[in-house]
Design an enzyme around this catalytic site. Structure first.
Site, PDB file in Angstrom:
ATOM      1  N   ASN A 396       0.817  -1.210   0.000  1.00 31.73           N
ATOM      2  CA  ASN A 396       0.000   0.000   0.000  1.00 31.73           C
ATOM      3  C   ASN A 396       0.851   1.260   0.000  1.00 31.73           C
ATOM      4  O   ASN A 396       1.145   1.823  -1.055  1.00 31.73           O
ATOM      5  CB  ASN A 396      -0.957  -0.038   1.207  1.00 31.73           C
ATOM      6  N   ASP A 397       1.282   1.684   1.185  1.00 33.61           N
ATOM      7  CA  ASP A 397       1.991   2.964   1.296  1.00 33.61           C
ATOM      8  C   ASP A 397       3.214   3.066   0.386  1.00 33.61           C
ATOM      9  O   ASP A 397       3.518   4.142  -0.120  1.00 33.61           O
ATOM     10  CB  ASP A 397       2.436   3.183   2.751  1.00 33.61           C
TER      11      ASP A 397
END
Lengths: 470, 100
Positions: A396-397
């Site tokens: 994700n990040d």
């Protein structure tokens, strides 16, 4: 110096050379295993030399020998069995557990030494011994309890979220001061077993209090730091016992752990200070629905499979979600199926993908992915502009383009520029946020399609669809 | 300061520097095995426990030795075995007989 002393000293030197060369060989995947075996050979040599020293010295009592051998047998058995049985995904907590054991042993050396010498009198023991004794107890105790808490958090036995109250800070300051006073007493040669034991207990409490408020996401950095602490504690034990191999091995690990800690903190865009200040990251990734924040496109498994099959280059970006779902075998099966179709497949691996730096590489290697296919951040970023499909699995990040802009929690973090590829497919359970707690702008980009579902199931269905349609 | 202490300090400082030099060159791929391998090396604490056992002659001391020996042995053997398990999996395409 007798011939025997000279020989043992030179053999210890040989062991130390093995440690250094072993670490050096671990710098390349091709020689890493040999490096570890060389280091183990050095350790065996050092143990054999120590047996010879004990034999010749002859002062070990039969009860002492029984206690030593019994302890060694139990410990080795437990170590080998857990090391052989542990699942690769649980590796971080096992390393933390072994680290706790090392810290505990180092702290006990100081205690055992003071028990053998009776009271600490300034005349009998030089300051260099009493000071290193205090440091050994302090660092050893701190890593013992701190590593256990870290392992507990990673294994989910303790809450991954930061645990703290408003009493934390004053309590830490109070314990810190108490530590300084007790360490001062020990160093000055005032007080004996009781003072040192008290210092050990305070260090244990401090280890728990310092680690509990740190969130699960930051645990790798903490484990690495505690590993360095254990190394330093072992070096201090070496000063107490006047033993060169302990000093060398401990200092080597102290330096290694420190460098590794800084590299990890840097890759995660976190300063060591803010990690230790705590309160960041949950470690428990419950899916949270996204409130607003733009529209996104979804894709079905069959369409995604065709898209992958007709691509000429595919880069798979695995992340924490893949490790959590234990889907490494499925992802490698997909990569193999695509390779059979003539697709050029590789893995773009962020330095902190998985549960700690390099962990993803281990998981993929376990599933039989050749390491030539694993690309690091720079290599992957260089091929994204000429990549047809990027398949993001549980990352994700580290893919959030917002990191390239200032003014948000992920700003400045090195990311994989997956949005520069021709198309992106993201396998994810929901639109939930990552550790940083920000929406991933990648998901609303026009090139991106979301493929919702459990990573393991989706990957299996992708492979099945490939077999059916292509 | 005794000559022995001076020698110990010299060894300590130089070992720190060697540690920094060797570790800065490790690729991120190997960070987890490296952490584990370094973890095994501080298992050298087992040598300290053995030396301690040589001069222990009290009941409480024996208890300390037994516990410390168990912890140190777990650190050193477990550390090396688990690191080897990880590194054994790093194989190149060429080494898996005929497969692409």
């Amino acid at each position: 110096m007798s011939d025997f002393d000279t020989t043992t000293h030179l053999l210890y030197l040989g062991a130390a050379i093995c440690f250094v060369l072993g670490l050096h060989l671990m710098t390349s995947p091709a020689t890493a295993r040999r490096g570890n075996l060389l280091s183990a050979a050095g350790m065996t040599l050092a143990v054999v030399v120590t047996v010879a020293i004990l034999w010749r010295d002859g002062s070990i009592s039969s009860t002492g020998l029984a206690a030593l051998v019994g302890g060694l047998a139990v410990g080795s058995g437990a170590g080998v069995v857990t090391a052989k049985r542990v699942a690769m995904t649980s590796m971080p907590e096992l390393i933390s557990l072994f680290n706790a054991a090392g810290g505990g042993a180092a702290a006990l050396i100081a205690l055992g030494d003071i028990l053998n010498h009776g009271v600490l009198s300034a005349a009998a023991r030089p300051v260099s011994t009493t000071l290193t004794m205090a440091l050994d107890t302090l660092l050893g105790g701190l890593t013992l309890s701190g590593s256990l808490v870290a392992a507990g958090k990673l294994a989910g036995k303790l809450p991954g979220r930061p645990v703290s109250s408003r009493f934390n800070r004053p309590l830490n300051v109070l314990l810190g001061l108490l530590t300084l006073v007790l360490a001062g007493f020990v160093t000055a040669g005032a007080g004996g077993v009781t003072t040192l034991s008290l210092l050990g207990l305070v260090a244990l409490a401090l280890g728990v209090l310092v680690t509990l408020p740190i969130g699960g996401a930051d645990m790798p950095v903490v484990i690495s730091l505690l590993n360095a602490c254990t190394g330093t504690a072992v070096a201090m034990a070496g000063f107490v016992l006047d033993s060169t191999p302990l000093i060398i091995a401990g200092a080597l690990v102290g330096a290694a752990g420190t460098i590794l800690t800084m590299l990890m903190a840097e890759a995660m865009n976190r300063s060591l200070f803010s990690v230790l200040a705590g309160g960041f990251g949950s470690g428990d990734s419950d899916p949270v629905a996204l409130a607003g924040g733009g529209s996104y496109r979804t894709v079905e498994v069959d369409d995604a499979a065709l898209q992958l099959a007709y691509a000429s280059r595919v880069v798979i970006v695995p992340g924490y979600g893949l490790a959590a779902a234990q889907a490494q075998h499925e992802v490698v099966a997909l990569a193999k199926a695509l390779s059979e179709q003539g697709v050029d497949v590789s893995y773009g691996i962020h330095p902190v993908a998985g549960r700690m730096p390099g962990h993803m590489n281990v998981l993929l290697a376990e599933a039989d992915a050749p390491y030539e296919q694993m690309q690091d951040l720079e290599e992957a970023n260089a091929v994204f502009p000429t990549t047809d499909v990027v398949l993001v699995v549980g990352a994700n990040d580290v893919t959030n383009p917002a990191a390239r802009r200032p003014g948000n929690p992920v700003s400045g973090m090195p990311i994989l520029d997956v949005d520069r590829a021709r198309s992106v497919v993201v396998i994810k359970r929901s639109m939930g946020q990552g550790y940083a707690g920000v929406d991933n702008e990648l998901y609303t980009e026009p090139v991106t399609a979301m493929l919702f579902g459990d990573a393991k199931q989706v990957l299996t269905r992708l492979v099945a669809a490939l077999r059916t349609y292509v | 300061m005794t000559p022995m202490l001076l020698a110990d300090i010299t060894v300590f400082v130089l070992s720190l520097l060697v540690g920094f030099e060797v570790i800065t060159k490790v690729p991120a791929t190997l960070h987890t095995p490296l952490m584990s391998g370094a973890n095994a090396i501080h298992g050298a604490v087992v040598i300290g426990v053995m030396l301690l056992a040589g001069s222990t002659h009290s009941t409480l001391g024996y208890v300390v030795v037994a516990i410390a020996a168990a912890l140190a042995a777990m650190n050193v053997t477990g550390g090396y075995v688990v690191t080897d398990r990880m590194l054994r999996m790093f194989r190149s395409r060429g080494s898996r007989g005929g497969q692409r």
